[in-house]
Design an enzyme around this catalytic site. Sequence first.
Site: not given
Length: 303
Positions: A49, A112, A138, A143, A167, A209
């Site tokens: 990202t 989404y 991740y 998000r 992550k 990260i």
Amino acid sequence: MKPVTFTGTFTALVTPFTADGDAVDLAALDALVEAQIEGGVSGLVPCGTTGESPTLSDEEQVLVIKRVVEVAKGRVPVLAGTGSFSTKKTIAASQAALAAGADAVMVVMPYYNKPSQDGMREHVLAVARVVSCPVVLYNIPGRCVVDLSADTTAQICDKAPNVVALKDATGNVLRCQELKRKLGERLTVLSGDDALTLAFGAVGASGVISVSSNVRPREVSEVTRALLMNDFVRARACHFALVDLHNAMFLEPNPAPAKAALAAMGRMTPAVRQPLLPASEATRRKVADVLAALDTNFPKATS
């Protein structure tokens, strides 16, 4: 499968663009990679990202990954971000990243379309079955809307031996604690938030990260180095000195503040791709003030 150690500081690389944002600035990318390695980071994460992957074309993603691999020359591992909201696209991107020389792939939970826990599990397993490399999960609910549970993570680990790390950007230290209590050394956990590196490290995470390490790789690496040595006094002092920088990196949507800092250092243009906008003048001033204070106040190296 080539073994990769996921400990210490892995930098979530920004993607430098030309001033108009139309093309990747390869010279600036080369210099960024060299600065990261010189600063002592443990690994590089292109096309996450922070690298503005949603606005990179498929060709640009391969170009960036290949270039990072070429410049790194095996000195540190390259963990390529390849995840998307589509399992088919994630598989294709993962295969392309490996063909470009990446050592491992990072798969974000599908965003989404809001898959269930079973859907997330099957998504990851489908990717893991077809790639002969380590896979890093991740989880970033802020998000992606969806949140990969500890139980589902354990199910994935039971069925996919090449899923080796996570992550964790939940912002929840209790989640990290639960994962380490449940899975122990089976799964390496990396903090996905710079501001929580110290807290995550205290309950078993092996590093971070990082966004901030784009700007200050040596200082961020000093925190994770101290944590891995169980020197919590040193880790706490270094981490506290970096908190203002971590906060400044998110005064506006990532990676605009990081690019503003790097632009002020003469490393690249501040360009980001729409719908993001370059950092405002107020944020640029704040970032400059934070960097100046950090250069003065960061704890000296111990002998």
